[in-house]
Design an enzyme around this catalytic site. Structure first.
Site, short mmCIF file in Angstrom:
data_model
loop_
_atom_site.label_atom_id
_atom_site.label_comp_id
_atom_site.label_asym_id
_atom_site.label_seq_id
_atom_site.Cartn_x
_atom_site.Cartn_y
_atom_site.Cartn_z
N TYR A 1 100.47 -26.48 78.04
CA TYR A 1 99.64 -25.52 78.67
C TYR A 1 98.51 -25.94 79.75
O TYR A 1 98.07 -25.36 80.68
CB TYR A 1 99.06 -24.42 77.87
CG TYR A 1 100.06 -23.38 77.11
CD1 TYR A 1 101.13 -23.67 76.78
CD2 TYR A 1 99.40 -22.13 77.21
CE1 TYR A 1 101.99 -22.38 76.56
CE2 TYR A 1 100.16 -20.96 77.01
CZ TYR A 1 101.51 -21.32 76.38
OH TYR A 1 102.28 -20.30 76.04
N LYS B 1 109.48 -31.96 68.30
CA LYS B 1 110.98 -32.18 68.75
C LYS B 1 111.09 -33.77 68.95
O LYS B 1 110.90 -34.37 69.96
CB LYS B 1 111.00 -31.51 70.23
CG LYS B 1 112.54 -31.73 70.75
CD LYS B 1 113.52 -30.76 70.01
CE LYS B 1 115.02 -31.01 70.58
NZ LYS B 1 115.85 -30.44 69.76
N ASP C 1 114.17 -26.56 67.15
CA ASP C 1 115.25 -25.75 67.34
C ASP C 1 115.57 -25.12 65.88
O ASP C 1 116.11 -24.20 65.70
CB ASP C 1 116.52 -26.55 67.98
CG ASP C 1 116.62 -27.87 67.58
OD1 ASP C 1 115.86 -28.17 66.84
OD2 ASP C 1 117.78 -28.39 68.02
N ASP D 1 103.60 -20.67 70.67
CA ASP D 1 103.64 -19.41 71.37
C ASP D 1 105.20 -18.92 70.99
O ASP D 1 105.09 -17.60 70.86
CB ASP D 1 103.59 -19.79 72.97
CG ASP D 1 103.75 -18.49 73.81
OD1 ASP D 1 103.19 -17.44 73.52
OD2 ASP D 1 104.32 -18.55 74.86
N ASP E 1 105.97 -15.39 68.30
CA ASP E 1 106.31 -14.15 68.80
C ASP E 1 107.91 -13.71 67.84
O ASP E 1 107.80 -12.70 67.24
CB ASP E 1 106.91 -14.27 70.03
CG ASP E 1 106.04 -13.54 71.03
OD1 ASP E 1 104.76 -13.53 70.75
OD2 ASP E 1 106.33 -13.04 72.15
C1 IPM Z 1 100.08 -15.58 73.49
C2 IPM Z 1 100.29 -15.02 74.98
C3 IPM Z 1 99.70 -16.06 76.01
C4 IPM Z 1 100.02 -17.42 75.95
C5 IPM Z 1 99.80 -15.74 77.53
C6 IPM Z 1 99.40 -14.16 77.68
C7 IPM Z 1 99.14 -16.74 78.44
O1 IPM Z 1 101.77 -15.28 74.88
O2 IPM Z 1 98.70 -15.41 73.35
O3 IPM Z 1 100.99 -16.04 72.95
O4 IPM Z 1 100.91 -17.71 76.43
O5 IPM Z 1 99.41 -17.98 75.03
MG MG Z 2 102.66 -15.62 73.52
#
Ligand code: IPM
Ligand code: MG
Length: 358
Positions: free
Chosen positions: A141, A191, A223, A247, A251
């Site tokens: 990042y 990884k 993975d 990240d 999710d």
């Molecule tokens: C998160 C989001 C952010 C990230 C974006 C909005 C920059 O997806 O907080 O997970 O990738 O960290």
């Molecule tokens: Mg995110």
């Protein structure tokens, strides 16, 4: 001493969901006599529209001065094509990096009332309680060089995944400490079979484990971790990983709990000053309709009280109030199932506030 909380609603559904968390904060303030002062600041596209910058100095200064930040969400199609450095996401990334918020805690906890809302079988997710610890201010990042350049008559995009030993060690310590306070099992995700940067990651985590003999450390390729998270997520207690893998996996873990609309997060610095935000994004497609789920933001407020204000008791009361409204059968659209009452963003916030004041 009065604690300063900075409210940064942001874009999309951000202002709607943050407003509900502020309602809950006001009730908590009254009921528990909290000595708190709040202020507001623009961030993301909303800040760009006014200041031409997604993180203007005035907002950054307020964030620096605050004890904790309650953050909504940022971004939307309106700002997707503006100059890259001015995009809303860059504002959030700069905020995380300027404040040194390197430790991102993303718990995935399934409220028993929502077992049916998950896309996985109830027996796979019931009782789920895992914590993803994501490194937040390093890795690909932020690594340099980065960009898009011309090479042999075509464009080439490039980023750099980089971690120093000290960066790995400090996030490792946070994860080991959290594992000590939970189930004492830590899985480090890498990884290392392909990427040198994560080979070093794995080595440092192994080294650190000598300091935490009670914690059972395991390693998993990313993975496989993605697969295991949907196959048998309850095998995990705490997961620790770098910025990009964290990240993605967070999710995925969020969805195990039925909706990403339920998942809070904390981003902490060394001294536990923190930024608290829902794991989900700004959902521009449903913004302004009053149907967004405010619970992730309300649960982020609970984390704020626990980690930055040392009020675990108030945090617990808020979490109990959330459970109460779920028990009452109230559901926003994203977690709605047959036989429950579909409510708006504001009705959900009001119900949590009422349950907290009861
Ligand atoms: C998160 C989001 C952010 C990230 C974006 C909005 C920059 O997806 O907080 O997970 O990738 O960290
Ligand atoms: Mg995110």
């Amino acid at each position: 001493m009065t604690k300063q909380i900075l409210i940064m609603p942001g874009d999309g559904i951000g202002p709607e969901i943050v407003a509900e968390a502020v309602k809950v904060l006001q009730v908590a303030q009254q009921r528990f006599g909290l000595d708190i002062a709040t202020d507001e600041a623009l961030v993301g596209g909303a800040a760009y529209d006014v200041h031409g910058d997604p993180l203007p100095d005035v907002s950054l200064e307020k964030a620096r001065a605050a004890d904790a930040i309650l953050f909504g969400s940022i971004g939307g199609p309106k700002w997707d094509t503006i100059e890259r450095d001015k995009r809303p996401e860059r504002g959030l990334l700069r905020l995380r990096s300027s404040l040194g918020l390197f430790a991102n805690l993303r718990p995935a906890l399934l409220f028993p009332q929502l077992a049916d809302a998950s896309s996985l079988k109830p027996e796979v997710v019931s009782g789920l309680d895992i914590l993803i610890v994501r490194e937040l201010t390093g890795g690909i990042y932020f690594g340099q060089p980065r960009g898009i350049r011309e090479e042999n008559g075509e464009r080439v995009g490039f980023n750099t995944d980089v971690y120093s030993e000290s960066e790995i060690r400090r996030i490792g310590r946070v994860a080991f400490d959290l594992a000590m306070a939970r189930g004492k099992r830590l899985c480090s995700v890498d990884k290392a079979n392909v990427l040198e940067v994560t080979e070093l990651w794995k080595e440092i985590m192994t080294e650190l484990s000598a300091e935490y003999p009670e914690v059972e450390l395991s390693h998993m390729y990313v993975d496989n971790a993605a697969m295991q998270l949907v196959r048998a997520p309850k095998q995990f207690d705490v997961l620790v990983t770098g910025n990009l893998f964290g990240d993605i996996l967070s999710d995925q873990a969020a969805m195990l709990t039925g909706s990403i609309g339920m998942l809070p997060s904390a981003s902490l610095d060394q001294a536990r000053k923190g930024l608290y935000e829902p794991c989900h994004g700004s959902a521009p497609d449903i913004a302004g309709q009053g149907i967004a789920n405010p619970l992730a933001t309300i649960l982020s407020l609970a984390m704020l009280l626990r980690y930055s204000l040392d009020r675990g008791d108030v945090a617990q009361a808020i979490e109990a109030a959330v459970e109460t409204v779920l028990e009452q059968g109230l559901r926003t659209a994203d977690i709605h199932t047959e036989g429950c009452r579909k409510v708006s963003t504001a009705e959900m916030g009001d119900a949590v506030a009422a349950a907290l004041s009861a």
